[in-house]
Design an enzyme around this catalytic site. Structure first.
Site, short mmCIF file in Angstrom:
data_model
loop_
_atom_site.label_atom_id
_atom_site.label_comp_id
_atom_site.label_asym_id
_atom_site.label_seq_id
_atom_site.Cartn_x
_atom_site.Cartn_y
_atom_site.Cartn_z
CE LYS A 45 -3.95 -1.95 2.47
NZ LYS A 45 -4.85 -1.36 1.38
CE LYS A 70 7.97 -6.86 20.91
NZ LYS A 70 8.66 -5.46 20.44
CD GLU A 164 4.57 0.30 17.17
OE1 GLU A 164 4.25 0.26 18.25
OE2 GLU A 164 5.82 -0.06 16.77
#
Ligand code: GTP
Ligand code: MG
Length: 229
Positions: A45, A70, A164
């Site tokens: 995007k 992570k 995030e």
């Protein structure tokens, strides 16, 4: 769809055991694959928006995009630090930053332009916004943070994933990268007031330069396009 009844309690309190167990845990691997897919959706995007903006405005509003999932060790540390149960379902419920995308923009105005273009897409739902540019952290940290929820499409159907997204200027990224490397937080702010203070001064100086650079660009734009006056 993710459950973890198969995890023995004893494996959940030691980081190394957690890491080793997760390496071969099919549900954990599936979950990480889903976060990687969500990152790719967001990255695509952003790349499309960057291309379109470049075609219309002859410059890129995005300088670079970095992504990461992570690591199991960091997941474990964060769950322990925050006092969450260490389980796969708890990762899904409690962690917003397993999938992370960092977007670095040339100018401050680009940050808000990119953010607004992204969040106005109808499959992007905003779960959380933290504007550390309007409200910098006490140490001077600046960045625009979003937690967004986006669908990914698997053979079994649609899954909604949290990502995030941190958006900042090249200058803000310069400060954050170096500050992160300094590892001064281990000493606690009370013992390091001078260091925290000096870093804050650097962050504020950098921000003032960011604002100045944007003003210069706007001035050049006015000279190039007198008809816009
Ligand atoms: P966390 O438990 O750290 O995730 O706190 P939070 O959920 O309130 O997140 P916050 O928005 O404060 O920060 C999330 C991320 O932003 C961190 O993981 C860092 O990548 C970055 N960040 C936040 N504060 C700082 C800072 O002072 N310095 C640097 N270098 N990065 C920061
Ligand atoms: Mg966070």
């Amino acid at each position: 769809m993710i459950d973890d009844n198969n995890l023995a309690q004893s494996l959940l309190v030691n980081k190394e055991d957690f890491r080793k167990t997760m390496e071969t845990n099919a549900r954990f691997q599936e979950l990480m694959m889903m976060y990687r897919c969500a990152i790719r959706e967001i990255q695509t995007k952003l790349e499309i928006l960057n291309d379109e903006f470049k075609t219309k405005n002859q410059r890129n509003p995005i300088d670079s995009i970095r992504t990461r999932v992570k690591s199991p060790a960091s997941i474990f540390d964060k769950m322990q630090r925050k006092g969450f149960e260490v389980s796969i379902q708890s990762i899904v419920n409690n962690l917003n930053d397993v999938a992370g995308v960092r977007v670095v923009c040339p100018f401050i105005s680009d940050i808000y332009a990119v953010a607004n273009m992204l969040i106005s897409q109808d499959d992007v739902e905003v779960m959380e916004v933290k504007d550390y540019i309007k409200n910098p952290k006490p140490n001077g940290y600046r960045s625009l943070h979003y937690v967004v929820i986006i669908p990914i499409y698997l053979s079994s159907g649609k899954e909604y994933m949290k990502v995030e997204v941190q958006i900042r200027t090249i200058a803000m990224n310069f400060w954050a990268s170096l500050e992160h490397q300094m590892h001064y937080k281990q000493f606690g702010n009370e013992e390091m007031p001078e260091i925290v203070n000096e870093l804050t001064v650097c962050a504020d100086t950098i921000y003032n330069t960011d604002v100045h650079m944007q003003e210069i660009r706007e001035e050049i734009h006015r000279l190039e396009h007198p008809e816009c006056l």
